[in-house]
Design a protein around this motif. Structure first.
Motif, PDB file in Angstrom:
ATOM      1  N   SER A  56       0.828  -1.211   0.000  1.00 33.55           N
ATOM      2  CA  SER A  56       0.000   0.000   0.000  1.00 33.55           C
ATOM      3  C   SER A  56       0.859   1.257   0.000  1.00 33.55           C
ATOM      4  N   ALA A  57       1.963   1.240   0.786  1.00 30.23           N
ATOM      5  CA  ALA A  57       2.790   2.435   0.919  1.00 30.23           C
ATOM      6  C   ALA A  57       3.628   2.709  -0.325  1.00 30.23           C
ATOM      7  N   GLU A  58       4.124   1.669  -0.971  1.00 30.39           N
ATOM      8  CA  GLU A  58       4.991   1.870  -2.136  1.00 30.39           C
ATOM      9  C   GLU A  58       4.276   1.606  -3.455  1.00 30.39           C
ATOM     10  N   GLY A  59       3.269   0.736  -3.431  1.00 27.42           N
ATOM     11  CA  GLY A  59       2.560   0.407  -4.659  1.00 27.42           C
ATOM     12  C   GLY A  59       1.347   1.285  -4.890  1.00 27.42           C
ATOM     13  N   LEU A  60       0.361   1.172  -3.990  1.00 23.74           N
ATOM     14  CA  LEU A  60      -0.875   1.933  -4.190  1.00 23.74           C
ATOM     15  C   LEU A  60      -0.641   3.436  -4.118  1.00 23.74           C
ATOM     16  N   LEU A  61       0.233   3.875  -3.202  1.00 21.76           N
ATOM     17  CA  LEU A  61       0.476   5.318  -3.114  1.00 21.76           C
ATOM     18  C   LEU A  61       1.187   5.871  -4.339  1.00 21.76           C
ATOM     19  N   ALA A  62       1.778   4.992  -5.161  1.00 26.41           N
ATOM     20  CA  ALA A  62       2.339   5.469  -6.430  1.00 26.41           C
ATOM     21  C   ALA A  62       1.233   6.047  -7.309  1.00 26.41           C
ATOM     22  N   ILE A  63       0.010   5.492  -7.196  1.00 22.72           N
ATOM     23  CA  ILE A  63      -1.131   6.047  -7.943  1.00 22.72           C
ATOM     24  C   ILE A  63      -1.452   7.441  -7.422  1.00 22.72           C
ATOM     25  N   PHE A  64      -1.470   7.581  -6.082  1.00 23.23           N
ATOM     26  CA  PHE A  64      -1.732   8.884  -5.465  1.00 23.23           C
ATOM     27  C   PHE A  64      -0.713   9.915  -5.945  1.00 23.23           C
ATOM     28  N   PHE A  65       0.560   9.544  -5.955  1.00 26.31           N
ATOM     29  CA  PHE A  65       1.588  10.495  -6.362  1.00 26.31           C
ATOM     30  C   PHE A  65       1.594  10.713  -7.874  1.00 26.31           C
ATOM     31  N   PHE A  66       1.135   9.736  -8.639  1.00 29.08           N
ATOM     32  CA  PHE A  66       0.964   9.947 -10.076  1.00 29.08           C
ATOM     33  C   PHE A  66      -0.061  11.055 -10.318  1.00 29.08           C
ATOM     34  N   VAL A  67      -1.183  10.995  -9.603  1.00 27.74           N
ATOM     35  CA  VAL A  67      -2.207  12.038  -9.724  1.00 27.74           C
ATOM     36  C   VAL A  67      -1.651  13.378  -9.241  1.00 27.74           C
ATOM     37  N   ALA A  68      -0.889  13.358  -8.129  1.00 28.59           N
ATOM     38  CA  ALA A  68      -0.293  14.596  -7.626  1.00 28.59           C
ATOM     39  C   ALA A  68       0.674  15.184  -8.654  1.00 28.59           C
ATOM     40  N   GLY A  69       1.449  14.325  -9.318  1.00 26.90           N
ATOM     41  CA  GLY A  69       2.364  14.801 -10.347  1.00 26.90           C
ATOM     42  C   GLY A  69       1.628  15.456 -11.499  1.00 26.90           C
TER      43      GLY A  69
END
Length: 400
Positions: A72-85
């Motif tokens: 969740s911290a490294e995989g799923l949150l990559a989606i969150f940071f993709f949107v933030a980017g």
């Protein structure tokens, strides 16, 4: 009556999924989903079945021997940071960051809002062994929670206030992921890092060449994420870089830009799956009297609370005020300093990124998680009260 076609879901199911996705694109619903996930984690962790929560959180699954929490911290949150980017890229190309004059107020406030909370934390925790590792915990604002509170409590406020908060949040999230990459990564392995950088370069090149095969971009992103993880740099960096590389210009045939299409698809995944699952697996701490009391007696935990609640306000509001006083920026005609003061308190909702950095600094430390939850709750309550007062003042046409 809808009849399912062979191999296809019923039209009613598709329509329901579309409505759910549309709801998750709003800040209010996304924030509520995260809040529910957090509450569920706290209830489970503090119930007689608490050990089963810990067992679930630490269960090792998948091909890379990661626990569910790590996924969740490294995989799923990559989606969150993709949107933030993507949001940062949109702000740079089309939004408040497009010109220096328009960007100055929220950007300078964001920089001060990252530095000052770290100083407050260090001042409170100075001298405690290992305290310096947590200096970055109070530096980031949670986009979903902060915008949700603003939408619920102050929807009548000028749109300029939301733009200020959104720009502030995406800038300091970008700053936070940079800090994670530079200061909270494990021993860096050069070859996988170079491989990830090469794949990200191919991703950017194909974007510039207007290549439109989504499957290729997904494959490149996943491969870059995997190599980034193997390099020892936090894998979410791959997500934010992909977001920043995604093209924001429209297509020649008039269709939406790749960034617009990607954000339209990824934002519900981020708000409805990635962040809630991370919150559920990160927030389950024991809330007995001893744990709650330690928030105000343990100097590391107290430093987190002071950094988020007092430091964020001092940094964001002080940075905004100073930048205007020195002539680097100007405040919107629609806003008053009291409006910015209220939203500066709201910036103290750290949550997602604060929990992520806290786990990197102090793995498995319930005191830091409890401190982040406590301070985020305090900041949300204080900001809600202040924003309510501002709404009432504007309703009476008394806007000092």
């Amino acid at each position: 009556m809808d009849r399912p076609t062979q191999g296809r879901p019923p039209r009613s199911a598709v329509a329901y999924a579309q409505r759910m996705a549309e709801a998750l694109r709003t800040e209010t619903i996304g924030g509520v989903v995260v809040l529910v996930a957090t509450a569920m984690a706290l209830i489970w962790a503090n119930s007689p079945w608490g050990p089963s929560y810990d067992a679930l959180r630490n269960a090792v699954v998948g091909p890379m021997d990661l626990t569910l929490y790590q996924w969740s911290a490294e995989g799923l949150l990559a989606i969150f940071f993709f949107v933030a980017g993507i949001e940062v890229k949109e702000e740079f190309v089309h939004g408040e960051l497009r010109t220096l004059k328009r960007a100055a107020l929220p950007v300078l406030a964001a920089f001060a809002g990252m530095a000052v909370p770290a100083l407050f934390y260090l001042a409170v925790s100075w001298g405690v062994p290992g305290a310096a590792r947590g200096w970055a915990i109070p530096m980031a604002t949670d986009i979903a929670f902060a915008l949700a509170v603003l939408a619920v409590t102050a929807s009548a406020m000028p749109a300029a206030l939301r733009v200020f908060l959104l720009t502030l949040a995406v800038v300091d999230d970008l700053g936070a992921i940079t800090v994670i990459a530079l200061f909270y990564s494990e021993k860096v392995h050069v070859l996988p890092l170079l491989g990830s950088a090469a794949l990200l370069a191919v991703y950017g090149f194909l974007q510039r060449r207007r290549f439109r095969n989504v499957a290729v971009y997904v494959a490149l992103g996943l491969a870059a994420w995997s190599l980034m993880h193997e390099s020892g740099v936090h894998a979410t960096v791959a997500g934010v870089v992909c977001g920043l590389l995604t093209r924001t210009g429209g297509e020649t045939d008039g269709s939406p830009s790749p960034a617009g299409r990607a954000a339209h698809f990824a934002r519900p995944l981020s708000a409805g799956l990635a962040v809630p699952v991370f919150a559920f697996l990160a927030a389950g701490v024991r809330l007995d009297p001893a744990s709650l009391g330690s928030v105000f007696t343990d100097r590391i935990a107290l430093g987190v609370v002071v950094g988020l609640v007092a430091g964020k306000f001092a940094g964001v509001f002080g940075g905004a005020w100073l930048s205007v006083r020195l002539g680097f920026a100007r405040i919107s005609d629609d806003l008053r300093w009291r409006d910015l003061a209220a939203v500066s308190v709201l910036a103290g909702i750290g949550f997602t990124v604060s929990l992520l950095i806290g786990d990197r600094a102090y793995p498995g430390s319930d005191r830091v998680t409890t401190a982040v939850l406590t301070s985020s709750l305090i900041a949300a309550a204080l900001a809600s009260a202040l924003l309510h007062v501002r709404v009432q003042a504007r309703t009476r046409h008394d806007v000092p």
